[in-house]
Design a protein around this motif. Structure first.
Motif, PDB file in Angstrom:
ATOM      1  N   GLY A 123      -4.307 -29.797   0.492  1.00 29.66           N
ATOM      2  CA  GLY A 123      -5.327 -28.951   1.094  1.00 29.66           C
ATOM      3  C   GLY A 123      -6.702 -29.538   0.843  1.00 29.66           C
ATOM      4  O   GLY A 123      -6.968 -30.083  -0.237  1.00 29.66           O
ATOM      5  N   THR A 124      -7.570 -29.469   1.844  1.00 26.93           N
ATOM      6  CA  THR A 124      -8.950 -29.925   1.682  1.00 26.93           C
ATOM      7  C   THR A 124      -9.890 -28.742   1.861  1.00 26.93           C
ATOM      8  O   THR A 124      -9.590 -27.787   2.578  1.00 26.93           O
ATOM      9  N   ILE A 157     -20.137 -20.524   6.201  1.00 29.49           N
ATOM     10  CA  ILE A 157     -19.418 -21.795   6.288  1.00 29.49           C
ATOM     11  C   ILE A 157     -17.981 -21.600   6.776  1.00 29.49           C
ATOM     12  O   ILE A 157     -17.365 -22.513   7.317  1.00 29.49           O
ATOM     13  N   GLU A 158     -17.448 -20.374   6.592  1.00 24.98           N
ATOM     14  CA  GLU A 158     -16.096 -20.072   7.049  1.00 24.98           C
ATOM     15  C   GLU A 158     -16.063 -19.595   8.495  1.00 24.98           C
ATOM     16  O   GLU A 158     -15.005 -19.641   9.140  1.00 24.98           O
ATOM     17  N   MET A 159     -17.187 -19.124   8.999  1.00 27.97           N
ATOM     18  CA  MET A 159     -17.221 -18.483  10.304  1.00 27.97           C
ATOM     19  C   MET A 159     -17.854 -19.340  11.394  1.00 27.97           C
ATOM     20  O   MET A 159     -17.564 -19.147  12.576  1.00 27.97           O
ATOM     21  N   THR A 215      -0.338 -30.945  10.300  1.00 33.22           N
ATOM     22  CA  THR A 215      -1.583 -30.349   9.824  1.00 33.22           C
ATOM     23  C   THR A 215      -1.563 -28.878  10.191  1.00 33.22           C
ATOM     24  O   THR A 215      -0.941 -28.461  11.171  1.00 33.22           O
ATOM     25  N   ILE A 216      -2.246 -28.092   9.384  1.00 35.89           N
ATOM     26  CA  ILE A 216      -2.422 -26.678   9.670  1.00 35.89           C
ATOM     27  C   ILE A 216      -3.895 -26.370   9.451  1.00 35.89           C
ATOM     28  O   ILE A 216      -4.521 -26.927   8.545  1.00 35.89           O
ATOM     29  N   GLY A 225      -9.259 -27.235   5.383  1.00 39.41           N
ATOM     30  CA  GLY A 225     -10.099 -26.080   5.086  1.00 39.41           C
ATOM     31  C   GLY A 225      -9.269 -24.961   4.497  1.00 39.41           C
ATOM     32  O   GLY A 225      -9.116 -23.899   5.108  1.00 39.41           O
ATOM     33  N   THR A 226      -8.748 -25.172   3.319  1.00 39.04           N
ATOM     34  CA  THR A 226      -7.736 -24.262   2.776  1.00 39.04           C
ATOM     35  C   THR A 226      -8.283 -22.899   2.377  1.00 39.04           C
ATOM     36  O   THR A 226      -7.538 -21.930   2.306  1.00 39.04           O
ATOM     37  N   GLY A 227      -9.603 -22.796   2.136  1.00 36.66           N
ATOM     38  CA  GLY A 227     -10.199 -21.503   1.828  1.00 36.66           C
ATOM     39  C   GLY A 227      -9.903 -21.050   0.406  1.00 36.66           C
ATOM     40  O   GLY A 227      -9.116 -21.642  -0.321  1.00 36.66           O
TER      41      GLY A 227
END
Length: 444
Positions: free
Chosen positions: A134-135, A216-218, A183-184, A112-114
């Motif tokens: 990154g995905t 979707i980020e929160m 992973t991060i 979820g690299t943003g």
């Protein structure tokens, strides 16, 4: 452009950002600083974005562009997380020296690299041999992330892929990867809008900064705890194909949930830390591994976190009445009589099993005597003078060792660092043997 950023040794952010100094260093940031209060308006998205851009430019030589409708990542806590992962890998490398190896090639995955692509950018700007995948499930964020990679000429070190909400979180197969080092992840913190609103309501004061994050980020099913527990489930299949699985967590309660899940799954090697950034921000990070190399205590066992959540300690200190030189001589005498690999120059040793029990020592003595009687003394116990390494003939080194250790000697104290292994009882037994043996030599 890239060469100016390589091999940067940047410490973690501990103090609040000095806005006056940053304004003097960056004219763009000076434009958003209030000349009277000497701070910025954290309710202004443009001012918050500029703070992030200015810190990345000054401290990492990184440039980014951000959309107004996606998260603007605060740099300090994000970098402190990256810095912790770097320390985690440095203290669990196959060199066992607890130091950064500038030649080690490292491959990481940002889940979820943003839009900012901040984790891959921070990782590659501070470690010259690191590469990142990154995905991202959101096409809008992915477009900006790809633009930021291009903006920093890092296409050869950062690769981004579109993922799906119902696909695996760690899609090694789809990425064509057999193994990675870590992973991060910064998962959505909340499980629903109600959860998010109640989280804000429970704060002692309103949020100090504007939040531009999209839903979707929160928000995701189960919140950050549910997300990371999904990672745990996937890791039980992938196991040592990833050396360290890690994620940030936004709530202390989530850390409790994830550690409980790790314990239930039988994971024996994990690390946790509180991510501090200035006087206000607090986040948590958790990492776990199926590779039996143990991180240092200061990396894995944050003293500000409940003892119930901490992994087993990876070091014991033995008090003695010996000066360092005398303790060193005593330790060499103790360890050279055991069937293990020991390098006194580095203080590092490995054992295949408990070779310090009375039965094991008697067996080793018999084998040594038999070999000496048959003229094989050199094969039974060889000492290499230039390296001070003692190794028995049937020891194949560290690969099949069940215990790895490092001994650090000071006046009146000997510290034993647990480097490798899953059996804490074996480590404790080894430390107890050293304590008894040193005590006996002190009394004599």
């Amino acid at each position: 452009m890239e060469s100016s950023r390589l091999h940067r040794d940047i410490p973690a952010y501990d103090e609040d950002i000095d806005f006056v100094m940053l304004a003097s260093q960056d004219p763009d940031f000076a434009k958003v600083v209030d000349p009277v209060t000497k701070t910025i308006n954290f309710k202004d998205p443009k001012a918050v974005q500029q703070l992030t851009k200015s810190l990345l430019k000054r401290d990492f030589g990184v440039s980014i562009e951000l959309p107004d409708d996606r998260l603007c990542p605060p740099v300090p806590v994000r970098y402190n997380y990256v810095h912790w992962i770097q320390s985690l890998l440095d203290t669990t490398s196959d060199r066992y020296d607890d130091r950064y190896d500038p030649d080690r090639k490292v491959l990481g995955l940002d889940i979820g690299t943003g839009a900012s692509c901040i984790y891959p950018l921070l990782a590659t700007s501070t470690r010259s041999q690191w590469r990142m995948f990154g995905t991202e499930v959101d096409s809008h964020s992915l477009d900006f992330a790809e633009h930021n990679v291009h903006l920093n000429d890092l296409e050869h070190r950062i690769s981004l892929r579109r993922s799906t909400c119902d696909g695996p979180l760690i899609p090694l197969g789809a990425l064509g990867l057999k193994q990675i080092d870590f992973t991060i992840c910064n998962p959505p913190f909340y499980s629903s809008k109600d959860d998010m609103e109640s989280g804000y309501a429970l704060k002692a004061a309103p949020p100090s900064a504007v939040c531009t994050g999209a839903e979707i980020e929160m928000i995701c099913e189960g919140g950050d705890a549910g997300f990371v527990c999904r990672m745990v489930d996937e890791s039980l299949v992938l196991r040592d194909r990833v050396q360290w699985y890690t994620s940030m967590l936004g709530k202390l309660s989530s850390l409790h949930t994830v550690v409980a899940r790790l314990k239930k799954a039988g994971v024996k090697n994990w690390a946790i830390t509180m991510l501090r950034a200035g006087s206000k921000t607090r986040r948590w990070a958790v990492g776990w591994s199926f590779v039996n190399r143990r991180p240092r205590n200061d990396i894995a066992r944050d003293s500000d976190i409940s003892h119930a959540l901490l992994p087993l300690p990876a070091a014991q200190t033995i008090a003695t009445s010996l000066k360092a030189q005398d303790a060193s001589h005593s330790l060499n005498a103790i360890l050279s009589g055991l069937d293990l690999r020991w390098n006194s120059a580095t203080g590092i040793g490995f054992a295949k099993e408990n070779v310090w029990s009375r039965a094991a020592r008697r067996k080793h003595l018999r084998q040594k005597t038999d070999l000496e009687t048959s003229g094989g003394a050199e094969a039974s116990n060889t000492v290499t003078e230039d390296s001070n390494t003692t190794q028995t003939s049937n020891d194949n080194g560290q690969e099949d060792a069940t215990l790895g250790f490092k001994i650090m000697i000071e006046d009146m104290a000997v510290t034993v660092r647990w480097l490798k292994g899953e059996d804490f009882v074996l480590f404790e037994s080894f430390c107890s043997m050293l304590k008894r043996s040193l005590s006996t030599r002190t009394q004599s």
